[in-house]
Design a protein around this motif. Structure first.
Motif, PDB file in Angstrom:
ATOM      1  N   GLY A   1      73.595  45.800  46.905  1.00  0.00           N
ATOM      2  CA  GLY A   1      72.203  46.159  46.711  1.00  0.00           C
ATOM      3  C   GLY A   1      72.062  47.655  46.946  1.00  0.00           C
ATOM      4  N   MET A   2      71.080  48.250  46.306  1.00  0.00           N
ATOM      5  CA  MET A   2      70.855  49.687  46.440  1.00  0.00           C
ATOM      6  C   MET A   2      69.496  49.937  47.088  1.00  0.00           C
ATOM      7  SD  MET A   2      73.652  50.771  45.142  1.00  0.00           S
ATOM      8  CE  MET A   2      73.310  52.514  45.233  1.00  0.00           C
ATOM      9  N   ILE A   3      69.438  50.937  47.933  1.00  0.00           N
ATOM     10  CA  ILE A   3      68.164  51.377  48.503  1.00  0.00           C
ATOM     11  C   ILE A   3      67.999  52.854  48.212  1.00  0.00           C
ATOM     12  CG2 ILE A   3      68.023  49.604  50.282  1.00  0.00           C
ATOM     13  CD1 ILE A   3      69.035  51.650  52.311  1.00  0.00           C
ATOM     14  N   ASP A   4      66.771  53.271  48.071  1.00  0.00           N
ATOM     15  CA  ASP A   4      66.452  54.670  47.802  1.00  0.00           C
ATOM     16  C   ASP A   4      65.971  55.285  49.104  1.00  0.00           C
ATOM     17  OD1 ASP A   4      65.854  57.108  46.696  1.00  0.00           O
ATOM     18  OD2 ASP A   4      64.021  56.435  45.720  1.00  0.00           O
ATOM     19  N   GLY A   5      66.873  55.955  49.786  1.00  0.00           N
ATOM     20  CA  GLY A   5      66.518  56.558  51.057  1.00  0.00           C
ATOM     21  C   GLY A   5      67.337  55.978  52.190  1.00  0.00           C
ATOM     22  N   GLN A   6      66.965  56.328  53.399  1.00  0.00           N
ATOM     23  CA  GLN A   6      67.650  55.860  54.602  1.00  0.00           C
ATOM     24  C   GLN A   6      66.607  55.504  55.646  1.00  0.00           C
ATOM     25  OE1 GLN A   6      70.560  55.049  55.453  1.00  0.00           O
ATOM     26  NE2 GLN A   6      71.980  56.064  54.082  1.00  0.00           N
ATOM     27  N   TYR A   7      66.997  54.653  56.549  1.00  0.00           N
ATOM     28  CA  TYR A   7      66.192  54.351  57.720  1.00  0.00           C
ATOM     29  C   TYR A   7      67.145  53.948  58.824  1.00  0.00           C
ATOM     30  CZ  TYR A   7      66.515  49.511  55.967  1.00  0.00           C
ATOM     31  OH  TYR A   7      66.964  48.309  55.511  1.00  0.00           O
ATOM     32  N   PHE A   8      66.660  53.669  60.006  1.00  0.00           N
ATOM     33  CA  PHE A   8      67.539  53.528  61.156  1.00  0.00           C
ATOM     34  C   PHE A   8      68.449  52.302  61.117  1.00  0.00           C
ATOM     35  CE2 PHE A   8      64.074  50.863  62.422  1.00  0.00           C
ATOM     36  CZ  PHE A   8      64.600  49.932  63.313  1.00  0.00           C
ATOM     37  N   ILE A   9      68.081  51.256  60.409  1.00  0.00           N
ATOM     38  CA  ILE A   9      68.903  50.046  60.373  1.00  0.00           C
ATOM     39  C   ILE A   9      70.280  50.326  59.749  1.00  0.00           C
ATOM     40  CG2 ILE A   9      69.072  47.676  59.511  1.00  0.00           C
ATOM     41  CD1 ILE A   9      67.045  47.987  61.788  1.00  0.00           C
TER      42      ILE A   9
ATOM     43  N   GLY B   1      71.773  53.135  59.619  1.00  0.00           N
ATOM     44  CA  GLY B   1      72.431  54.055  60.538  1.00  0.00           C
ATOM     45  C   GLY B   1      73.103  53.343  61.694  1.00  0.00           C
ATOM     46  N   ASN B   2      72.603  52.168  62.034  1.00  0.00           N
ATOM     47  CA  ASN B   2      73.189  51.362  63.099  1.00  0.00           C
ATOM     48  C   ASN B   2      74.185  50.333  62.579  1.00  0.00           C
ATOM     49  OD1 ASN B   2      71.853  52.497  65.347  1.00  0.00           O
ATOM     50  ND2 ASN B   2      69.988  51.426  64.768  1.00  0.00           N
ATOM     51  N   GLY B   3      74.407  50.319  61.268  1.00  0.00           N
ATOM     52  CA  GLY B   3      75.400  49.426  60.685  1.00  0.00           C
ATOM     53  C   GLY B   3      74.925  48.018  60.406  1.00  0.00           C
ATOM     54  N   TYR B   4      73.608  47.812  60.355  1.00  0.00           N
ATOM     55  CA  TYR B   4      73.074  46.466  60.159  1.00  0.00           C
ATOM     56  C   TYR B   4      72.502  46.231  58.770  1.00  0.00           C
ATOM     57  CZ  TYR B   4      73.257  46.509  65.247  1.00  0.00           C
ATOM     58  OH  TYR B   4      73.661  46.610  66.548  1.00  0.00           O
ATOM     59  N   GLU B   5      72.732  47.105  57.857  1.00  0.00           N
ATOM     60  CA  GLU B   5      72.171  46.990  56.508  1.00  0.00           C
ATOM     61  C   GLU B   5      73.318  46.890  55.514  1.00  0.00           C
ATOM     62  OE1 GLU B   5      70.254  46.630  53.299  1.00  0.00           O
ATOM     63  OE2 GLU B   5      68.905  47.062  54.951  1.00  0.00           O
ATOM     64  N   PRO B   6      73.399  45.801  54.745  1.00  0.00           N
ATOM     65  CA  PRO B   6      74.506  45.646  53.807  1.00  0.00           C
ATOM     66  C   PRO B   6      74.320  46.382  52.483  1.00  0.00           C
ATOM     67  CG  PRO B   6      73.139  43.698  53.766  1.00  0.00           C
ATOM     68  CD  PRO B   6      72.582  44.595  54.840  1.00  0.00           C
ATOM     69  N   SER B   7      73.159  46.971  52.264  1.00  0.00           N
ATOM     70  CA  SER B   7      72.919  47.701  51.017  1.00  0.00           C
ATOM     71  C   SER B   7      73.476  49.113  51.109  1.00  0.00           C
ATOM     72  CB  SER B   7      71.417  47.767  50.717  1.00  0.00           C
ATOM     73  OG  SER B   7      70.900  46.482  50.551  1.00  0.00           O
ATOM     74  N   LEU B   8      73.663  49.709  49.954  1.00  0.00           N
ATOM     75  CA  LEU B   8      74.090  51.101  49.881  1.00  0.00           C
ATOM     76  C   LEU B   8      72.889  51.967  49.560  1.00  0.00           C
ATOM     77  CD1 LEU B   8      77.291  50.739  47.670  1.00  0.00           C
ATOM     78  CD2 LEU B   8      77.142  50.750  50.169  1.00  0.00           C
ATOM     79  N   ALA B   9      72.860  53.149  50.122  1.00  0.00           N
ATOM     80  CA  ALA B   9      71.811  54.108  49.811  1.00  0.00           C
ATOM     81  C   ALA B   9      72.263  54.984  48.650  1.00  0.00           C
ATOM     82  CB  ALA B   9      71.505  54.978  51.029  1.00  0.00           C
ATOM     83  N   LEU B  10      71.341  55.320  47.786  1.00  0.00           N
ATOM     84  CA  LEU B  10      71.661  56.177  46.651  1.00  0.00           C
ATOM     85  C   LEU B  10      72.195  57.541  47.091  1.00  0.00           C
ATOM     86  CD1 LEU B  10      68.699  55.317  44.289  1.00  0.00           C
ATOM     87  CD2 LEU B  10      71.126  54.855  43.884  1.00  0.00           C
ATOM     88  N   ARG B  11      71.934  57.917  48.318  1.00  0.00           N
ATOM     89  CA  ARG B  11      72.405  59.204  48.827  1.00  0.00           C
ATOM     90  C   ARG B  11      73.810  59.123  49.417  1.00  0.00           C
ATOM     91  NH1 ARG B  11      66.794  59.220  50.638  1.00  0.00           N
ATOM     92  NH2 ARG B  11      65.656  60.523  49.175  1.00  0.00           N
ATOM     93  N   GLN B  12      74.373  57.912  49.497  1.00  0.00           N
ATOM     94  CA  GLN B  12      75.731  57.775  49.996  1.00  0.00           C
ATOM     95  C   GLN B  12      76.716  58.292  48.967  1.00  0.00           C
ATOM     96  OE1 GLN B  12      75.050  53.549  51.694  1.00  0.00           O
ATOM     97  NE2 GLN B  12      77.014  54.242  52.511  1.00  0.00           N
TER      98      GLN B  12
END
Length: 113
Positions: free
Chosen positions: A36-44, A46-57
């Motif tokens: 899954g893709m997300i547009d942006g980042q948030y703290f989740i 950053g803590n390793g609890y989000e299985p999606s990739l950010a477009l900025r990665q």
């Protein structure tokens, strides 16, 4: 021949990140991953609890992580509700950015491998 894969989002209910999904896919000898893709980042994430990739990665890093485990990316999940004002303002740009992410992660422009 049937090749098996999975969506990294399966790790959402386990509070796992995409690295946990990659390691599990390799452990069970799957062939493909979907992210899954997300547009942006948030703290989740950053803590390793989000299985999606950010477009900025860095998509090349993700591609290397997959290849090191013998996995290919089958597709990315970059959907957005396009009807209405938010679709026009946010959705189109999000999908366009996702399309440019595809070849860098190892997918053709259409998202098919």
């Amino acid at each position: 021949m049937i090749r098996l894969g999975m969506h990294a989002d399966n790790w959402r209910t386990l509070s796992g990140g995409y690295m946990a999904a990659l390691d599990s896919a390799a452990k069970y000898k799957l062939d493909h991953m979907e992210f899954g893709m997300i547009d942006g980042q948030y703290f989740i994430p950053g803590n390793g609890y989000e299985p999606s990739l950010a477009l900025r990665q860095n998509p090349l890093e993700i591609r290397r992580l997959c290849e090191a485990r013998g996995l290919k990316v089958s597709q990315i999940d970059a959907s957005y509700p396009m009807m209405g004002f938010d679709g026009a303002v946010y959705g189109v740009q999000y999908v366009q950015q996702s399309i440019t992410f595809c070849p860098r992660i190892g997918l053709s422009q259409g998202g098919h491998h």
